[in-house]
Design an enzyme around this catalytic site. Structure first.
Site, short mmCIF file in Angstrom:
data_model
loop_
_atom_site.label_atom_id
_atom_site.label_comp_id
_atom_site.label_asym_id
_atom_site.label_seq_id
_atom_site.Cartn_x
_atom_site.Cartn_y
_atom_site.Cartn_z
N ASP A 65 0.88 -1.16 0.02
CA ASP A 65 -0.12 0.10 -0.03
C ASP A 65 0.98 1.04 -0.12
O ASP A 65 1.47 1.60 1.10
CB ASP A 65 -0.94 -0.05 1.26
CG ASP A 65 -1.71 1.34 1.29
OD1 ASP A 65 -1.65 2.21 0.68
OD2 ASP A 65 -2.58 1.19 2.17
N VAL A 66 0.94 1.72 -0.94
CA VAL A 66 1.88 2.91 -1.21
C VAL A 66 1.70 4.04 -0.15
O VAL A 66 2.63 4.94 -0.07
CB VAL A 66 2.00 3.58 -2.80
CG1 VAL A 66 2.25 2.40 -3.83
CG2 VAL A 66 0.59 4.34 -3.04
N ASN A 92 2.21 4.93 -10.41
CA ASN A 92 0.97 5.16 -11.04
C ASN A 92 -0.30 4.89 -10.16
O ASN A 92 -1.26 5.55 -10.55
CB ASN A 92 1.03 3.82 -12.11
CG ASN A 92 -0.58 3.47 -12.74
OD1 ASN A 92 -0.88 4.16 -13.34
ND2 ASN A 92 -1.09 2.48 -12.12
N TYR A 158 -8.14 15.51 -5.23
CA TYR A 158 -7.52 14.82 -6.59
C TYR A 158 -6.67 16.12 -7.42
O TYR A 158 -5.44 15.82 -7.47
CB TYR A 158 -8.71 14.29 -7.43
CG TYR A 158 -7.85 13.42 -8.60
CD1 TYR A 158 -7.27 12.32 -8.55
CD2 TYR A 158 -7.91 13.90 -10.05
CE1 TYR A 158 -6.79 11.59 -9.66
CE2 TYR A 158 -7.55 13.18 -10.81
CZ TYR A 158 -6.95 11.90 -10.93
OH TYR A 158 -6.41 11.33 -11.78
N LYS A 162 -2.48 16.10 -7.73
CA LYS A 162 -1.62 16.05 -8.93
C LYS A 162 -1.20 17.37 -8.99
O LYS A 162 -0.09 17.35 -9.91
CB LYS A 162 -2.87 15.92 -10.01
CG LYS A 162 -3.72 14.37 -10.00
CD LYS A 162 -2.59 13.18 -10.16
CE LYS A 162 -3.47 11.67 -10.03
NZ LYS A 162 -2.70 10.58 -10.23
N1 LIG Z 1 -8.25 6.71 -16.09
C1 LIG Z 1 -8.02 8.20 -16.48
O1 LIG Z 1 -8.96 8.55 -17.04
C2 LIG Z 1 -6.93 8.80 -15.85
C3 LIG Z 1 -6.65 10.09 -16.33
C4 LIG Z 1 -5.67 10.75 -15.59
C5 LIG Z 1 -4.84 10.40 -14.75
N2 LIG Z 1 -5.24 8.87 -14.46
C6 LIG Z 1 -4.11 8.54 -13.36
O2 LIG Z 1 -3.80 7.15 -13.84
C7 LIG Z 1 -3.43 6.11 -12.76
C8 LIG Z 1 -3.93 4.82 -12.77
O3 LIG Z 1 -5.40 5.05 -12.82
P1 LIG Z 1 -6.36 4.09 -13.69
O4 LIG Z 1 -7.04 4.90 -14.61
O5 LIG Z 1 -5.42 3.01 -14.59
O6 LIG Z 1 -7.43 3.36 -12.90
P2 LIG Z 1 -7.33 2.15 -11.87
O7 LIG Z 1 -8.38 2.45 -10.97
O8 LIG Z 1 -7.46 1.01 -12.67
O9 LIG Z 1 -5.77 2.04 -11.25
C9 LIG Z 1 -5.64 2.57 -10.01
C10 LIG Z 1 -4.50 1.68 -9.34
O10 LIG Z 1 -4.19 2.35 -8.16
C11 LIG Z 1 -4.12 1.19 -7.42
N3 LIG Z 1 -3.83 1.53 -5.86
C12 LIG Z 1 -4.97 2.59 -5.16
N4 LIG Z 1 -4.38 2.83 -3.83
C13 LIG Z 1 -3.38 2.27 -3.88
C14 LIG Z 1 -2.22 2.29 -2.85
N5 LIG Z 1 -2.56 2.64 -1.68
N6 LIG Z 1 -1.26 1.31 -3.01
C15 LIG Z 1 -1.00 0.81 -4.03
N7 LIG Z 1 -2.09 0.72 -4.98
C16 LIG Z 1 -2.98 1.46 -5.06
C17 LIG Z 1 -5.41 0.36 -7.43
O11 LIG Z 1 -5.52 -0.68 -6.96
C18 LIG Z 1 -5.52 0.27 -9.09
O12 LIG Z 1 -4.77 -0.79 -9.49
C19 LIG Z 1 -3.93 7.08 -11.47
O13 LIG Z 1 -2.80 7.67 -10.73
C20 LIG Z 1 -4.75 8.14 -12.03
O14 LIG Z 1 -5.02 9.10 -11.18
C21 LIG Z 1 -6.04 8.16 -14.94
#
Ligand SMILES: NC(=O)c1ccc[n+]([C@@H]2O[C@H](COP(=O)([O-])OP(=O)(O)OC[C@H]3O[C@@H](n4cnc5c(N)ncnc54)[C@H](O)[C@@H]3O)[C@@H](O)[C@H]2O)c1
Length: 257
Positions: A65-66, A92, A158, A162
């Site tokens: 858990d990061v 990520n 959020y 960011k």
């Molecule tokens: N999908 C989008 O439109 C989008 C847009 C901009 C930024 N992002 C960013 O991309 C990244 C990945 O998101 P995604 O879209 O793949 O969604 P997602 O929900 O599939 O991925 C997020 C991942 O982070 C993990 N996570 C959450 N809390 C955690 C913790 N405490 N320790 C370890 N892992 C943890 C989750 O288990 C999940 O696997 C995120 O940082 C998100 O903010 C996504």
């Protein structure tokens, strides 16, 4: 193994789903061995591991858990112990919680800031300390968001996380450049992943958003992982301290309907 990342080891946080999973697999296809981090879904991490291995690379699955300082150290230690080195860190893992500003709870604030910003901060610190001691170069790639720059009403936590990541990257580029470590952000726009579940299920909201995207579609995880592979490769050696937007033109065209 041949490929732009041959011989390298990467940690990808939150790689049991979405963008993180795609980056882990893409890195394996480019020749890197990967530490697959997950928080709660071992089955997602196992799926990533299988796909990394079918690309011909090694995968080590670590539950971490990061948002917990000790877990960030564990990830770096596991990379070095099990894979012998660690050249690339992809921060990520991320979460978002929607609420009007006046309703944001301390708990939600802590959850979002601790995962998105504190986690990236201390994992980068643990990653850098090992490289500094070993006198080796490295790459840090943060998955930020267009919302490091663009307002996202009702997602103030959020945006704060960011936005913090944006400034952290600029600061660390200066501090880490002299020891051969680059750091860059990728700012995705709207990518079809589990984090956007409610948007994907709301046709009206989705269509309004699509009107703001000049390329007329949501992004895919592959759109993001292609850039993450480039930024981790030798071809990106002279790039640091920047944010690289992957949003189909969203940021330059956004307006409320
Ligand atoms: N999908 C989008 O439109 C989008 C847009 C901009 C930024 N992002 C960013 O991309 C990244 C990945 O998101 P995604 O879209 O793949 O969604 P997602 O929900 O599939 O991925 C997020 C991942 O982070 C993990 N996570 C959450 N809390 C955690 C913790 N405490 N320790 C370890 N892992 C943890 C989750 O288990 C999940 O696997 C995120 O940082 C998100 O903010 C996504």
């Amino acid at each position: 193994m041949a490929g732009r990342l041959a011989g390298k080891v990467a940690i990808v946080t939150g790689s049991s789903s979405g963008i993180g999973q795609s980056i882990a697999i893409r890195y394996a296809q480019e020749g890197a061995n990967v530490v697959v981090d997950y928080r709660k879904r071992p089955e997602g991490a196992d799926d990533t591991k299988k796909q990394v291995e079918s690309a011909g690379a090694k995968a080590v699955v670590v539950q971490a858990d990061v948002s917990k300082h000790a877990d960030t150290q564990k990830l770096v230690d596991q990379a070095w112990q099990q894979l012998g080195r660690c050249d690339i860190l992809v921060n990520n893992a991320g979460v978002e919680k929607g609420a009007d500003f006046w309703d944001v709870t301390e708990q939600d604030y802590d959850t979002v800031l601790n995962v998105n910003l504190k986690g990236a901060f201390f994992l980068a610190q643990a990653f850098v300390r090992r490289l500094r001691d070993a006198k080796l170069p490295g790459r840090i790639i943060n998955i930020s968001s267009v919302h490091e720059d663009m307002a996202f009403p009702h997602f103030s936590t959020y945006c704060a996380s960011k936005g913090g990541m944006r400034m952290l990257t600029r600061d660390l580029a200066v501090e880490l450049g002299p020891i051969g470590i680059t750091i860059n952000n990728i700012a995705p726009g709207a990518i079809a992943t589990p984090i956007n579940k409610s948007l994907l299920e709301d046709k009206e909201k989705l269509n309004a958003l699509l009107k703001n995207i000049p390329l007329g579609r949501l992004g895919t995880c592959d759109d993001v992982s292609a850039l993450a592979a480039f930024l981790a490769s030798d071809e990106a050696a002279y790039i640091t301290g920047s944010t690289h937007v992957v949003d189909g033109g969203l940021m330059v065209s956004y307006h409320e309907q």
